[in-house]
Design a protein around this motif. Structure first.
Motif, PDB file in Angstrom:
ATOM      1  N   SER A  11       0.824  -1.210   0.000  1.00  0.00           N
ATOM      2  CA  SER A  11       0.000   0.000   0.000  1.00  0.00           C
ATOM      3  C   SER A  11       0.855   1.255   0.000  1.00  0.00           C
ATOM      4  O   SER A  11       0.400   2.330  -0.416  1.00  0.00           O
ATOM      5  CB  SER A  11      -0.918   0.004   1.227  1.00  0.00           C
ATOM      6  N   VAL A  12       2.086   1.140   0.482  1.00  0.00           N
ATOM      7  CA  VAL A  12       2.988   2.288   0.578  1.00  0.00           C
ATOM      8  C   VAL A  12       3.267   2.913  -0.789  1.00  0.00           C
ATOM      9  O   VAL A  12       3.482   4.121  -0.898  1.00  0.00           O
ATOM     10  CB  VAL A  12       4.299   1.860   1.263  1.00  0.00           C
ATOM     11  N   LEU A  13       3.218   2.103  -1.842  1.00  0.00           N
ATOM     12  CA  LEU A  13       3.537   2.619  -3.172  1.00  0.00           C
ATOM     13  C   LEU A  13       2.587   3.744  -3.566  1.00  0.00           C
ATOM     14  O   LEU A  13       2.982   4.675  -4.274  1.00  0.00           O
ATOM     15  CB  LEU A  13       3.483   1.492  -4.205  1.00  0.00           C
ATOM     16  N   GLY A  14       1.334   3.671  -3.101  1.00  0.00           N
ATOM     17  CA  GLY A  14       0.388   4.740  -3.402  1.00  0.00           C
ATOM     18  C   GLY A  14       0.852   6.079  -2.840  1.00  0.00           C
ATOM     19  O   GLY A  14       0.798   7.111  -3.521  1.00  0.00           O
TER      20      GLY A  14
ATOM     21  N   ALA B 204     -10.353  -8.024   2.323  1.00  0.00           N
ATOM     22  CA  ALA B 204     -10.178  -6.581   2.492  1.00  0.00           C
ATOM     23  C   ALA B 204      -8.710  -6.185   2.395  1.00  0.00           C
ATOM     24  O   ALA B 204      -8.360  -5.191   1.740  1.00  0.00           O
ATOM     25  CB  ALA B 204     -10.755  -6.143   3.834  1.00  0.00           C
ATOM     26  N   ILE B 205      -7.832  -6.960   3.028  1.00  0.00           N
ATOM     27  CA  ILE B 205      -6.403  -6.644   2.989  1.00  0.00           C
ATOM     28  C   ILE B 205      -5.856  -6.825   1.584  1.00  0.00           C
ATOM     29  O   ILE B 205      -5.042  -6.024   1.104  1.00  0.00           O
ATOM     30  CB  ILE B 205      -5.641  -7.516   3.999  1.00  0.00           C
ATOM     31  N   GLY B 206      -6.306  -7.879   0.909  1.00  0.00           N
ATOM     32  CA  GLY B 206      -5.886  -8.075  -0.485  1.00  0.00           C
ATOM     33  C   GLY B 206      -6.318  -6.925  -1.376  1.00  0.00           C
ATOM     34  O   GLY B 206      -5.578  -6.502  -2.272  1.00  0.00           O
ATOM     35  N   ALA B 207      -7.530  -6.406  -1.127  1.00  0.00           N
ATOM     36  CA  ALA B 207      -8.012  -5.269  -1.911  1.00  0.00           C
ATOM     37  C   ALA B 207      -7.172  -4.022  -1.652  1.00  0.00           C
ATOM     38  O   ALA B 207      -6.784  -3.304  -2.586  1.00  0.00           O
ATOM     39  CB  ALA B 207      -9.475  -4.995  -1.577  1.00  0.00           C
ATOM     40  N   LEU B 208      -6.864  -3.755  -0.376  1.00  0.00           N
ATOM     41  CA  LEU B 208      -6.022  -2.599  -0.041  1.00  0.00           C
ATOM     42  C   LEU B 208      -4.635  -2.739  -0.658  1.00  0.00           C
ATOM     43  O   LEU B 208      -4.046  -1.765  -1.143  1.00  0.00           O
ATOM     44  CB  LEU B 208      -5.914  -2.462   1.478  1.00  0.00           C
ATOM     45  N   TRP B 209      -4.110  -3.961  -0.615  1.00  0.00           N
ATOM     46  CA  TRP B 209      -2.806  -4.279  -1.219  1.00  0.00           C
ATOM     47  C   TRP B 209      -2.813  -3.870  -2.698  1.00  0.00           C
ATOM     48  O   TRP B 209      -1.949  -3.124  -3.167  1.00  0.00           O
ATOM     49  CB  TRP B 209      -2.587  -5.767  -1.056  1.00  0.00           C
ATOM     50  N   ALA B 210      -3.826  -4.357  -3.439  1.00  0.00           N
ATOM     51  CA  ALA B 210      -3.895  -4.098  -4.881  1.00  0.00           C
ATOM     52  C   ALA B 210      -4.169  -2.633  -5.186  1.00  0.00           C
ATOM     53  O   ALA B 210      -3.566  -2.053  -6.101  1.00  0.00           O
ATOM     54  CB  ALA B 210      -4.991  -4.975  -5.495  1.00  0.00           C
ATOM     55  N   ILE B 211      -5.072  -2.010  -4.416  1.00  0.00           N
ATOM     56  CA  ILE B 211      -5.413  -0.606  -4.653  1.00  0.00           C
ATOM     57  C   ILE B 211      -4.200   0.292  -4.427  1.00  0.00           C
ATOM     58  O   ILE B 211      -3.937   1.216  -5.206  1.00  0.00           O
ATOM     59  CB  ILE B 211      -6.588  -0.182  -3.745  1.00  0.00           C
ATOM     60  N   GLY B 212      -3.463   0.029  -3.357  1.00  0.00           N
ATOM     61  CA  GLY B 212      -2.269   0.830  -3.084  1.00  0.00           C
ATOM     62  C   GLY B 212      -1.256   0.747  -4.214  1.00  0.00           C
ATOM     63  O   GLY B 212      -0.698   1.773  -4.642  1.00  0.00           O
ATOM     64  N   MET B 213      -1.024  -0.466  -4.703  1.00  0.00           N
ATOM     65  CA  MET B 213      -0.090  -0.634  -5.817  1.00  0.00           C
ATOM     66  C   MET B 213      -0.587   0.096  -7.062  1.00  0.00           C
ATOM     67  O   MET B 213       0.172   0.789  -7.748  1.00  0.00           O
ATOM     68  CB  MET B 213       0.093  -2.119  -6.111  1.00  0.00           C
ATOM     69  N   ALA B 214      -1.886  -0.067  -7.359  1.00  0.00           N
ATOM     70  CA  ALA B 214      -2.444   0.539  -8.573  1.00  0.00           C
ATOM     71  C   ALA B 214      -2.374   2.059  -8.516  1.00  0.00           C
ATOM     72  O   ALA B 214      -1.987   2.719  -9.493  1.00  0.00           O
ATOM     73  CB  ALA B 214      -3.892   0.082  -8.762  1.00  0.00           C
ATOM     74  N   VAL B 215      -2.741   2.641  -7.372  1.00  0.00           N
ATOM     75  CA  VAL B 215      -2.695   4.099  -7.218  1.00  0.00           C
ATOM     76  C   VAL B 215      -1.267   4.603  -7.390  1.00  0.00           C
ATOM     77  O   VAL B 215      -1.013   5.603  -8.074  1.00  0.00           O
ATOM     78  CB  VAL B 215      -3.262   4.513  -5.843  1.00  0.00           C
ATOM     79  N   GLY B 216      -0.325   3.901  -6.782  1.00  0.00           N
ATOM     80  CA  GLY B 216       1.062   4.311  -6.897  1.00  0.00           C
ATOM     81  C   GLY B 216       1.573   4.269  -8.324  1.00  0.00           C
ATOM     82  O   GLY B 216       2.233   5.207  -8.795  1.00  0.00           O
TER      83      GLY B 216
END
Length: 286
Positions: free
Chosen positions: A50-53, A94-106
């Motif tokens: 998620s940090v990548l976002g 939920a954690i998997g979704a946050l994982w993917a969303i953070g990467m995508a936003v970043g």
């Protein structure tokens, strides 16, 4: 290897890279045992990716990427902790979704920033050879913060890590301590971004601690052993990657993985030998 040590005395950037590895190892040694014992590596992975976002957004708007990483890491840790505490039945989704969303936003933010390809590779896989002095001070400050918080709350963190119900019966604020532990994991993730990158950060966070756990019987011993192992792995990985011009981050992780496999095999072999010896001794007594 000899070429690396010769260059180490002549090249300041190599000495800074070595120091960055040692600073990252201290953070891994302090927090890794809690992650391994409490089995929250998946949660730590969600925080890391998620940090990548935050890094992408900071880079796009002209701020320091590490500042974006720090903010995103803490927010992600609190959000993931809240999900686990209140939504246990669907926490993995939920954690998997946050994982993917953070990467995508970043990736989207970085793709709109000039020179994104180089920056993206550096964020994902680390670039220990390009750690500036300013970031070394930043890493040292994070290590100091981790030392202070873990030192002050050591007994409470131990109670929450091993038995949340027992800690709750003792009147400890379990939810607060759990969220604080995840924030410490988030700080450690930021600490290691320059060394191995976001993709490989969980391996360096957990593998030295897992090896230490096979040969020690207390969290304190795990911390000391994991710190020493992390320091040895980062130094050896940097040295081995220098002459063939390999990426240091993946080299460090491959060494850590090999060490874990060897340690696990040796531990299993010794355990079986003890079982055989114990069985033979029992038959002799009979």
């Amino acid at each position: 290897m000899a070429e690396f040590f010769t260059a180490l005395g002549a090249q300041a950037f190599l000495r800074q890279a070595l120091l960055a590895g040692l600073l990252a190892s201290l953070g891994c040694g302090l927090i890794g045992p809690f992650v391994v014992v409490k089995r929250i590596a998946f949660l730590a992975g969600g925080i890391a990716h998620s940090v990548l976002g935050g890094m992408g957004a900071a880079l796009y708007f002209g701020f320091d990427p590490l500042l974006g990483a720090l903010i995103a890491a803490v927010v992600s840790a609190l959000l993931i902790g809240w999900v686990r505490l209140t939504w246990r039945t669907r926490e993995d989704t939920a954690i998997g979704a946050l994982w993917a969303i953070g990467m995508a936003v970043g990736i989207l933010f970085i793709s709109r920033t000039p020179g994104y390809t180089t920056d993206l590779m550096s964020f994902l896989f680390g670039n220990i050879l390009l750690v500036p002095t300013r970031e070394l001070w930043f890493m040292a400050a994070l290590d100091l913060l981790l030392l202070v918080v873990v030192g002050l709350g050591y007994r409470h963190f131990i109670a929450v890590t091993f038995d949340e119900e027992f800690a709750r019966l003792r009147g400890l604020p379990v939810a607060v301590l759990y969220l604080l532990l995840l924030v410490l994991v988030a700080l450690t993730v930021v600490l290691m971004i320059q060394v191995v990158g976001l993709i490989l950060v969980i391996a360096l966070l957990t593998l030295p601690a897992a090896v230490a756990g096979q040969w020690t019987h207390s969290i304190t011993a795990m911390m000391v052993t994991a710190t020493l192992l992390g320091a040895g792995l980062t130094s050896a990985g940097l040295a081995l990657s220098y002459t063939p011009d390999l990426p240091p981050g993946p080299t460090i992780i491959l060494l850590a993985g090999a060490l874990y496999l060897v340690s696990a095999l040796v531990a299993v072999a010794l355990r079986r030998r003890r079982m055989v010896s114990a069985g033979g001794g029992a038959k002799t007594q009979t």
